[in-house]
Design an enzyme around this catalytic site. Structure first.
Site, PDB file in Angstrom:
ATOM      1  N   GLY A  21      10.894  18.311 -36.208  1.00 51.21           N
ATOM      2  CA  GLY A  21      11.096  19.538 -36.555  1.00 51.21           C
ATOM      3  C   GLY A  21       8.992  20.313 -36.599  1.00 51.21           C
ATOM      4  O   GLY A  21       8.699  20.696 -37.612  1.00 51.21           O
ATOM      5  N   VAL A  75      18.492  17.848 -35.680  1.00 49.58           N
ATOM      6  CA  VAL A  75      19.064  16.445 -35.589  1.00 49.58           C
ATOM      7  C   VAL A  75      19.766  16.252 -36.979  1.00 49.58           C
ATOM      8  O   VAL A  75      20.144  14.458 -37.002  1.00 49.58           O
ATOM      9  CB  VAL A  75      17.845  15.953 -37.299  1.00 49.58           C
ATOM     10  CG1 VAL A  75      16.526  16.471 -36.609  1.00 49.58           C
ATOM     11  CG2 VAL A  75      18.101  17.343 -38.496  1.00 49.58           C
ATOM     12  N   TYR A 166      18.842  22.487 -51.852  1.00 45.88           N
ATOM     13  CA  TYR A 166      18.344  21.662 -51.010  1.00 45.88           C
ATOM     14  C   TYR A 166      17.492  21.025 -52.100  1.00 45.88           C
ATOM     15  O   TYR A 166      17.675  19.517 -51.456  1.00 45.88           O
ATOM     16  CB  TYR A 166      17.498  23.382 -50.886  1.00 45.88           C
ATOM     17  CG  TYR A 166      15.775  22.554 -50.780  1.00 45.88           C
ATOM     18  CD1 TYR A 166      15.611  22.881 -49.716  1.00 45.88           C
ATOM     19  CD2 TYR A 166      14.495  23.375 -51.292  1.00 45.88           C
ATOM     20  CE1 TYR A 166      15.166  21.878 -48.540  1.00 45.88           C
ATOM     21  CE2 TYR A 166      13.454  22.713 -50.845  1.00 45.88           C
ATOM     22  CZ  TYR A 166      14.147  22.279 -49.837  1.00 45.88           C
ATOM     23  OH  TYR A 166      12.550  22.031 -49.105  1.00 45.88           O
ATOM     24  N   THR A 169      19.147  17.929 -51.554  1.00 42.26           N
ATOM     25  CA  THR A 169      19.007  17.031 -50.701  1.00 42.26           C
ATOM     26  C   THR A 169      18.138  16.099 -50.728  1.00 42.26           C
ATOM     27  O   THR A 169      17.493  15.673 -50.446  1.00 42.26           O
ATOM     28  CB  THR A 169      19.388  17.528 -49.279  1.00 42.26           C
ATOM     29  OG1 THR A 169      18.137  18.752 -49.187  1.00 42.26           O
ATOM     30  CG2 THR A 169      19.997  18.222 -48.938  1.00 42.26           C
ATOM     31  N   LYS A 170      16.869  17.023 -51.291  1.00 47.20           N
ATOM     32  CA  LYS A 170      15.265  16.192 -51.465  1.00 47.20           C
ATOM     33  C   LYS A 170      15.030  15.157 -52.425  1.00 47.20           C
ATOM     34  O   LYS A 170      14.369  14.496 -51.981  1.00 47.20           O
ATOM     35  CB  LYS A 170      14.145  17.610 -51.476  1.00 47.20           C
ATOM     36  CG  LYS A 170      14.351  19.174 -50.507  1.00 47.20           C
ATOM     37  CD  LYS A 170      14.629  18.358 -49.442  1.00 47.20           C
ATOM     38  CE  LYS A 170      13.656  18.422 -48.112  1.00 47.20           C
ATOM     39  NZ  LYS A 170      13.178  18.226 -46.705  1.00 47.20           N
ATOM     40  N   ILE A 199       4.400  25.784 -49.807  1.00 45.52           N
ATOM     41  CA  ILE A 199       3.233  25.924 -48.498  1.00 45.52           C
ATOM     42  C   ILE A 199       3.820  26.796 -47.407  1.00 45.52           C
ATOM     43  O   ILE A 199       4.722  27.011 -47.788  1.00 45.52           O
ATOM     44  CB  ILE A 199       3.999  25.316 -47.646  1.00 45.52           C
ATOM     45  CG1 ILE A 199       3.740  23.075 -48.045  1.00 45.52           C
ATOM     46  CG2 ILE A 199       2.571  24.443 -46.642  1.00 45.52           C
ATOM     47  CD1 ILE A 199       2.556  22.988 -48.962  1.00 45.52           C
TER      48      ILE A 199
HETATM   49  N1  LIG Z   1       7.242  25.266 -46.939  1.00 38.71           N
HETATM   50  C1  LIG Z   1       7.377  24.546 -47.994  1.00 38.71           C
HETATM   51  O1  LIG Z   1       6.870  25.082 -48.677  1.00 38.71           O
HETATM   52  C2  LIG Z   1       8.351  23.126 -48.323  1.00 38.71           C
HETATM   53  C3  LIG Z   1       7.903  22.611 -49.124  1.00 38.71           C
HETATM   54  C4  LIG Z   1       8.289  21.611 -49.173  1.00 38.71           C
HETATM   55  C5  LIG Z   1       8.835  20.664 -48.939  1.00 38.71           C
HETATM   56  N2  LIG Z   1       8.813  21.149 -47.694  1.00 38.71           N
HETATM   57  C6  LIG Z   1      10.028  20.271 -46.507  1.00 38.71           C
HETATM   58  O2  LIG Z   1       9.178  20.467 -45.088  1.00 38.71           O
HETATM   59  C7  LIG Z   1      10.209  20.438 -44.047  1.00 38.71           C
HETATM   60  C8  LIG Z   1       9.352  21.489 -42.616  1.00 38.71           C
HETATM   61  O3  LIG Z   1       9.383  22.731 -43.843  1.00 38.71           O
HETATM   62  P1  LIG Z   1       8.571  23.880 -43.178  1.00 38.71           P
HETATM   63  O4  LIG Z   1       7.876  24.754 -44.016  1.00 38.71           O
HETATM   64  O5  LIG Z   1       7.563  23.398 -42.336  1.00 38.71           O
HETATM   65  O6  LIG Z   1      10.137  24.648 -42.127  1.00 38.71           O
HETATM   66  P2  LIG Z   1       9.864  25.894 -40.637  1.00 38.71           P
HETATM   67  O7  LIG Z   1       8.354  26.330 -41.022  1.00 38.71           O
HETATM   68  O8  LIG Z   1      11.218  25.823 -41.729  1.00 38.71           O
HETATM   69  O9  LIG Z   1      10.042  25.040 -40.024  1.00 38.71           O
HETATM   70  C9  LIG Z   1      11.260  23.900 -39.529  1.00 38.71           C
HETATM   71  C10 LIG Z   1      11.045  23.179 -38.535  1.00 38.71           C
HETATM   72  O10 LIG Z   1      12.712  22.624 -38.588  1.00 38.71           O
HETATM   73  C11 LIG Z   1      13.214  22.865 -36.825  1.00 38.71           C
HETATM   74  N3  LIG Z   1      14.603  22.017 -37.700  1.00 38.71           N
HETATM   75  C12 LIG Z   1      15.109  22.980 -38.763  1.00 38.71           C
HETATM   76  N4  LIG Z   1      16.552  22.740 -38.416  1.00 38.71           N
HETATM   77  C13 LIG Z   1      17.373  22.065 -37.621  1.00 38.71           C
HETATM   78  C14 LIG Z   1      17.863  21.284 -37.088  1.00 38.71           C
HETATM   79  N5  LIG Z   1      19.077  21.115 -37.183  1.00 38.71           N
HETATM   80  N6  LIG Z   1      17.814  19.927 -36.227  1.00 38.71           N
HETATM   81  C15 LIG Z   1      16.290  19.891 -35.776  1.00 38.71           C
HETATM   82  N7  LIG Z   1      15.978  20.563 -35.980  1.00 38.71           N
HETATM   83  C16 LIG Z   1      15.632  21.312 -37.253  1.00 38.71           C
HETATM   84  C17 LIG Z   1      12.605  23.726 -37.211  1.00 38.71           C
HETATM   85  O11 LIG Z   1      13.151  23.735 -35.216  1.00 38.71           O
HETATM   86  P3  LIG Z   1      13.223  25.075 -34.663  1.00 38.71           P
HETATM   87  O12 LIG Z   1      11.157  25.734 -34.606  1.00 38.71           O
HETATM   88  O13 LIG Z   1      13.235  25.243 -33.336  1.00 38.71           O
HETATM   89  O14 LIG Z   1      13.776  25.935 -35.350  1.00 38.71           O
HETATM   90  C18 LIG Z   1      11.426  23.400 -37.134  1.00 38.71           C
HETATM   91  O15 LIG Z   1      10.670  23.119 -36.317  1.00 38.71           O
HETATM   92  C19 LIG Z   1      11.122  20.794 -44.609  1.00 38.71           C
HETATM   93  O16 LIG Z   1      11.968  19.497 -44.816  1.00 38.71           O
HETATM   94  C20 LIG Z   1      10.910  21.285 -45.754  1.00 38.71           C
HETATM   95  O17 LIG Z   1      12.660  21.030 -46.501  1.00 38.71           O
HETATM   96  C21 LIG Z   1       8.721  22.763 -46.936  1.00 38.71           C
END
Ligand SMILES: NC(=O)c1ccc[n+]([C@@H]2O[C@H](COP(=O)([O-])OP(=O)(O)OC[C@H]3O[C@@H](n4cnc5c(N)ncnc54)[C@H](OP(=O)(O)O)[C@@H]3O)[C@@H](O)[C@H]2O)c1
Length: 258
Positions: A21, A75, A166, A169-170, A199
């Site tokens: 990701g 993934v 969600y 899973t987390k 974030i």
């Molecule tokens: N943002 C928050 O507030 C937050 C808070 C707590 C935890 N998190 C965790 O941090 C991680 C990243 O979050 P983010 O906010 O940066 O997410 P995001 O901006 O939605 O980006 C998601 C990334 O994961 C890739 N992805 C999604 N589904 C996929 C799949 N099935 N196979 C391969 N790649 C996949 C996407 O690829 P594409 O660009 O090609 O779509 C993108 O690169 C996640 O695990 C999320 O649960 C985020």
């Protein structure tokens, strides 16, 4: 560079990273920071080939001596992940650090959640964890060195309303992190998780503005985090400075408790 020198400087020089990701959000910030600190990186993306290519161009322009390669991967698909890993090994030779970052979130009242939504969350957020980690930690264990950093969430620690799937899973990511760390830390491989709060990424951009304001008011730091706020902790956990830290979950949430 010796371990002592890397420890003194906190550098990631010579470290070979796989980040899932990496095309957007937190993953992209990890890619940028890891390469800036001396690492070579292969990152995965799902659909956003343009964003992935642009990130590679940006990073390679800033650090022409480093490897930064993007490869597509789903993934949740074990065969696809095997192909991705083959590509990553082809580019890097071997892998020192795995950042299990790819993930999706969904929001719905549990009483109305379709089973398909639940399955999609489990297959992506937990299936992906299995598919990437198993083949990549085996050689780390054999070599006696490595680091795995998993993206959990405050939702996994405290539970987030309207996000039972969600949050489940987390929370699973945390159980996995603690169990695996007990199994392989004795072989020199650390396993840790980070639990971000809110974030600023595409994932949180979909939250209605009104609700964003309500949550922001409850964050002691007074703001949402940036992807870079998370990347700093991920890169620290990947460095020699963190080699005695394992099985931990580090909250990066500006003090927010859900
Ligand atoms: N943002 C928050 O507030 C937050 C808070 C707590 C935890 N998190 C965790 O941090 C991680 C990243 O979050 P983010 O906010 O940066 O997410 P995001 O901006 O939605 O980006 C998601 C990334 O994961 C890739 N992805 C999604 N589904 C996929 C799949 N099935 N196979 C391969 N790649 C996949 C996407 O690829 P594409 O660009 O090609 O779509 C993108 O690169 C996640 O695990 C999320 O649960 C985020």
């Amino acid at each position: 560079m010796t371990v002592e020198a890397r420890e003194r400087t906190g550098t990631l020089a010579g470290r070979r990273f796989v980040v899932t990701g990496g095309s957007r959000g937190i993953g992209a910030a990890v890619v940028r920071l890891a390469v800036a600190e001396g690492a070579d990186v292969v990152f995965g993306y799902q659909r956003n080939a343009d964003a992935a290519r642009e990130l590679c161009q940006e990073v390679t322009k800033a650090h022409p001596d480093r490897i930064c390669t993007a490869l597509p991967v789903e993934v949740s698909d074990q065969e696809d992940v095997a192909e991705f890993i083959e590509g990553a090994l082809g580019a890097l030779g071997s892998i020192d650090v795995l950042v299990n970052n790819a993930g999706i979130s969904r929001s719905s009242a549990f009483t109305g959640t379709p089973r398909g939504e639940w399955d999609e969350l489990v297959e992506t957020n937990l299936g992906g964890l299995f598919n990437l980690t198993q083949p990549l930690v085996r050689p780390m264990v054999e070599r006696g060195a490595g680091a795995v950093i998993n993206l959990s969430s405050v939702a996994g620690l405290h539970g987030s309303a309207m996000q039972a799937g969600y949050s489940t899973t987390k929370a699973g990511v945390i159980g996995f992190t603690k169990a695996l760390s007990k199994e392989i830390s004795g072989f020199g491989v650390t396993v840790n998780a980070v639990a971000p709060g809110l974030i600023e990424t595409d994932m949180t951009a979909v939250i209605p503005a009104e609700y964003q304001e309500l949550v922001r008011a409850r964050i002691p730091s007074g703001r949402f985090g940036t992807p870079r706020d998370v990347a700093h902790t991920v890169c620290f956990l990947a460095s020699d400075r963190a080699r005695y830290i394992t099985g931990q979950v580090i909250e990066i949430a500006g003090g927010l408790v859900l």
